[in-house]
Design a protein around this motif. Structure first.
Motif, PDB file in Angstrom:
ATOM      1  N   PRO A  55       4.681  14.022  47.069  1.00  0.00           N
ATOM      2  CA  PRO A  55       5.900  13.853  47.887  1.00  0.00           C
ATOM      3  C   PRO A  55       7.173  14.267  47.163  1.00  0.00           C
ATOM      4  N   LEU A  56       7.255  14.013  45.843  1.00  0.00           N
ATOM      5  CA  LEU A  56       8.477  14.364  45.129  1.00  0.00           C
ATOM      6  C   LEU A  56       8.687  15.873  45.119  1.00  0.00           C
ATOM      7  N   VAL A  57       7.631  16.616  44.809  1.00  0.00           N
ATOM      8  CA  VAL A  57       7.748  18.076  44.778  1.00  0.00           C
ATOM      9  C   VAL A  57       8.015  18.619  46.181  1.00  0.00           C
ATOM     10  N   THR A  58       7.307  18.093  47.170  1.00  0.00           N
ATOM     11  CA  THR A  58       7.483  18.558  48.540  1.00  0.00           C
ATOM     12  C   THR A  58       8.912  18.332  49.021  1.00  0.00           C
ATOM     13  N   PHE A  59       9.416  17.125  48.807  1.00  0.00           N
ATOM     14  CA  PHE A  59      10.770  16.814  49.269  1.00  0.00           C
ATOM     15  C   PHE A  59      11.812  17.596  48.482  1.00  0.00           C
ATOM     16  N   ALA A  60      11.582  17.777  47.181  1.00  0.00           N
ATOM     17  CA  ALA A  60      12.531  18.537  46.365  1.00  0.00           C
ATOM     18  C   ALA A  60      12.614  19.989  46.815  1.00  0.00           C
ATOM     19  N   VAL A  61      11.469  20.604  47.101  1.00  0.00           N
ATOM     20  CA  VAL A  61      11.469  21.993  47.562  1.00  0.00           C
ATOM     21  C   VAL A  61      12.159  22.106  48.915  1.00  0.00           C
ATOM     22  N   ALA A  62      11.867  21.156  49.810  1.00  0.00           N
ATOM     23  CA  ALA A  62      12.487  21.203  51.137  1.00  0.00           C
ATOM     24  C   ALA A  62      14.002  21.034  51.044  1.00  0.00           C
ATOM     25  N   VAL A  65      15.624  24.197  49.679  1.00  0.00           N
ATOM     26  CA  VAL A  65      15.742  25.264  50.677  1.00  0.00           C
ATOM     27  C   VAL A  65      16.917  24.988  51.618  1.00  0.00           C
ATOM     28  N   LEU A  66      17.081  23.731  52.038  1.00  0.00           N
ATOM     29  CA  LEU A  66      18.201  23.381  52.919  1.00  0.00           C
ATOM     30  C   LEU A  66      19.539  23.597  52.221  1.00  0.00           C
ATOM     31  N   LEU A  67      19.649  23.170  50.958  1.00  0.00           N
ATOM     32  CA  LEU A  67      20.899  23.351  50.230  1.00  0.00           C
ATOM     33  C   LEU A  67      21.173  24.824  49.932  1.00  0.00           C
ATOM     34  N   THR A  68      20.115  25.590  49.716  1.00  0.00           N
ATOM     35  CA  THR A  68      20.299  27.028  49.522  1.00  0.00           C
ATOM     36  C   THR A  68      20.876  27.680  50.774  1.00  0.00           C
ATOM     37  N   ALA A  69      20.355  27.292  51.932  1.00  0.00           N
ATOM     38  CA  ALA A  69      20.905  27.812  53.183  1.00  0.00           C
ATOM     39  C   ALA A  69      22.371  27.417  53.356  1.00  0.00           C
ATOM     40  N   LEU A  70      22.745  26.235  52.847  1.00  0.00           N
ATOM     41  CA  LEU A  70      24.126  25.781  52.964  1.00  0.00           C
ATOM     42  C   LEU A  70      25.060  26.521  52.012  1.00  0.00           C
ATOM     43  N   MET A  71      24.595  26.814  50.787  1.00  0.00           N
ATOM     44  CA  MET A  71      25.448  27.398  49.769  1.00  0.00           C
ATOM     45  C   MET A  71      25.341  28.919  49.681  1.00  0.00           C
ATOM     46  N   LEU A 177      16.462  15.299  41.498  1.00  0.00           N
ATOM     47  CA  LEU A 177      17.720  16.047  41.582  1.00  0.00           C
ATOM     48  C   LEU A 177      17.749  17.209  40.596  1.00  0.00           C
ATOM     49  N   THR A 178      17.188  17.006  39.407  1.00  0.00           N
ATOM     50  CA  THR A 178      17.123  18.100  38.433  1.00  0.00           C
ATOM     51  C   THR A 178      16.278  19.243  38.956  1.00  0.00           C
ATOM     52  N   PHE A 182      17.621  23.216  39.836  1.00  0.00           N
ATOM     53  CA  PHE A 182      17.036  24.449  39.321  1.00  0.00           C
ATOM     54  C   PHE A 182      16.486  25.327  40.451  1.00  0.00           C
ATOM     55  N   LEU A 183      15.870  24.705  41.443  1.00  0.00           N
ATOM     56  CA  LEU A 183      15.334  25.486  42.559  1.00  0.00           C
ATOM     57  C   LEU A 183      16.446  26.173  43.343  1.00  0.00           C
ATOM     58  N   VAL A 184      17.539  25.460  43.587  1.00  0.00           N
ATOM     59  CA  VAL A 184      18.657  26.065  44.315  1.00  0.00           C
ATOM     60  C   VAL A 184      19.230  27.239  43.524  1.00  0.00           C
ATOM     61  N   PHE A 185      19.359  27.081  42.208  1.00  0.00           N
ATOM     62  CA  PHE A 185      19.881  28.170  41.375  1.00  0.00           C
ATOM     63  C   PHE A 185      19.011  29.414  41.493  1.00  0.00           C
ATOM     64  N   PHE A 186      17.705  29.259  41.338  1.00  0.00           N
ATOM     65  CA  PHE A 186      16.820  30.433  41.359  1.00  0.00           C
ATOM     66  C   PHE A 186      16.690  31.022  42.769  1.00  0.00           C
ATOM     67  N   LEU A 187      16.765  30.173  43.790  1.00  0.00           N
ATOM     68  CA  LEU A 187      16.717  30.710  45.149  1.00  0.00           C
ATOM     69  C   LEU A 187      17.970  31.516  45.468  1.00  0.00           C
ATOM     70  N   LEU A 188      19.125  31.038  45.013  1.00  0.00           N
ATOM     71  CA  LEU A 188      20.359  31.801  45.227  1.00  0.00           C
ATOM     72  C   LEU A 188      20.372  33.087  44.412  1.00  0.00           C
ATOM     73  N   LYS A 189      19.837  33.044  43.208  1.00  0.00           N
ATOM     74  CA  LYS A 189      19.878  34.200  42.320  1.00  0.00           C
ATOM     75  C   LYS A 189      18.813  35.239  42.686  1.00  0.00           C
ATOM     76  N   ASP A 190      17.584  34.787  42.921  1.00  0.00           N
ATOM     77  CA  ASP A 190      16.456  35.708  43.098  1.00  0.00           C
ATOM     78  C   ASP A 190      15.778  35.555  44.451  1.00  0.00           C
ATOM     79  N   GLY A 191      16.471  34.970  45.423  1.00  0.00           N
ATOM     80  CA  GLY A 191      15.825  34.740  46.713  1.00  0.00           C
ATOM     81  C   GLY A 191      15.351  36.020  47.379  1.00  0.00           C
ATOM     82  N   ALA A 192      16.185  37.060  47.367  1.00  0.00           N
ATOM     83  CA  ALA A 192      15.785  38.327  48.001  1.00  0.00           C
ATOM     84  C   ALA A 192      14.603  38.957  47.272  1.00  0.00           C
TER      85      ALA A 192
END
Length: 389
Positions: A55-62, A65-71, A177-178, A182-192
């Motif tokens: 659950p922790l990994v699942t919720f963190a990834v979800a 992704v939501l915060l990446t769409a926001l930022m 949160l950590t 990190f996931l938001v950073f890499f999704l924003l940087k290398d998402g494409a």
């Protein structure tokens, strides 16, 4: 009258043997489709089982992704200003962290310290309701009402965590949160580039279709997240202003509860509004409670009839019954986290299926073509951005 001889075919020795009856084509198609459906259902069940086991990994990834769409708009604006991909992603993450930490320091700690104060007014309000249910027009059995009251009050006081459980929860939340940061950073940087890598593993004839479905899903998710934040802010400001004007002691905590509850469609607004009315009834009296009830109803009507269609547009396009079922199922599976993620998951799934239905694979392109002819927008974007990363 002689019987018609059975059809036969010659074998390798020249002798004729009876021909096997032909299987109807529809039977073969039915068996193939049924087998494919069973295989997909088994894979989906296995994926859901794995997600629920972590659950922790699942919720963190979800959440990432939501915060990446926001930022993502901020990160793209920084890139257009000339910053490298890593720097723009880092600044977007830092801006997000600053906002969340600011909310935590200004509101969160105050709300956490007021949890015990919040449970006492709620318990007193429940006592008033108990007296009205027994002595009022309902005339309920006093013993049954007392049992229900004791269970609710016990649950409210148990909601405040012990110091040991609070420390354990703090470590758990800090780790999540950590991971999210990190996931938001890499999704924003290398998402494409990540999306392009996935598309390269898709068969050539379906690459354009999968790319279009993914982009449609991302647009839906981005519209939902930004619209949900705006709607939650408007709800919190409207109800919080009413609580502040009436001088309700816990108006800041109730405003935060309203903001968080607005992210759970239908149920969240109802629960947070009921808590606000009940606390006002205990602290300020019946008149102010009726005023807050009117304020809550007006804000919810404006949200449902004006804000949701105007701000979110066609991002969801889901019937309220479907939203209610999705929220209930998500809450039963993953608690509050499941209720928060249920609606965007259902909306994205619906848009992907609609895109696949409206954009079938072109049979002309079933044969392999040149790679340059199949370069999707995501692949081209990743190829252009790779030197900047």
């Amino acid at each position: 009258m002689s019987a018609t001889p059975a059809p036969s075919i010659p074998d390798d020795t020249g002798r004729r043997r009876p021909a096997l009856p032909r299987v109807p084509a529809w039977t073969v198609r039915t068996m193939a489709v049924g087998g494919a459906v069973l295989a997909v259902a088994a894979m989906a069940w296995l994926a859901c089982w794995l997600l629920l086991r972590l659950p922790l990994v699942t919720f963190a990834v979800a959440v990432a992704v939501l915060l990446t769409a926001l930022m993502l708009p901020l990160s793209r604006a920084l890139r257009r200003a000339g910053l490298p991909a890593a720097a723009s992603a880092l600044l977007a993450v830092l801006a997000l962290a600053a906002v969340l930490l600011g909310i935590g320091f200004l509101v969160g700690f105050r709300a956490a310290s007021a949890v015990q104060d919040l449970t006492r007014p709620l318990a007193a309000g429940i006592d008033r309701i108990r007296v009205w249910a027994i002595e009022g027009p309902l005339g309920l059995d006093p013993q049954q009402v007392a049992d229900i009251r004791n269970e609710i009050v016990t649950w409210l006081y148990q909601a405040s965590p012990t110091p040991t459980a609070g420390a354990r929860m703090a470590v758990y939340v800090l780790g999540g949160l950590t991971l999210v940061a990190f996931l938001v950073f890499f999704l924003l940087k290398d998402g494409a580039a990540m999306w392009a890598w996935l598309l390269e593993r898709v068969p050539d004839r379906r690459r354009d279709q999968v790319d279009g479905a993914g982009r449609s899903a991302w647009d839906t998710l981005a519209s939902y997240v930004r619209g949900a934040v705006v709607v939650a802010l408007i709800d919190a400001v409207g109800i919080g202003a009413g609580l502040l004007v009436l001088g309700v002691p816990l108006w800041l905590s109730l405003t935060l509860l309203t903001f968080v509850g607005a992210f759970i469609p239908l149920l969240g607004a109802t629960v947070s509004g009921a808590v606000a009315v009940l606390v006002t009834l205990v602290t300020n009296g019946t008149t102010d409670a009726v005023i807050i009830l009117v304020v809550v109803l007006v804000v919810q009507q404006v949200e449902g009839n004006l804000l949701q269609p105007l701000i979110m547009g066609r991002a969801l396009h889901l019937h309220p019954a479907g939203i209610l079922v999705a929220v209930t199922a998500g809450g039963l599976l993953l608690g509050v986290a499941g209720a928060l993620l249920a609606v965007p998951l259902v909306a994205v799934t619906y848009r992907v299926l609609e895109y696949l239905r409206l954009h079938p694979v072109d049979p002309v392109r079933s044969a392999p073509l040149e790679r340059t002819h199949l370069e999707t927008p995501a692949v081209a974007s990743a190829r252009r951005e790779r030197p900047a990363g």
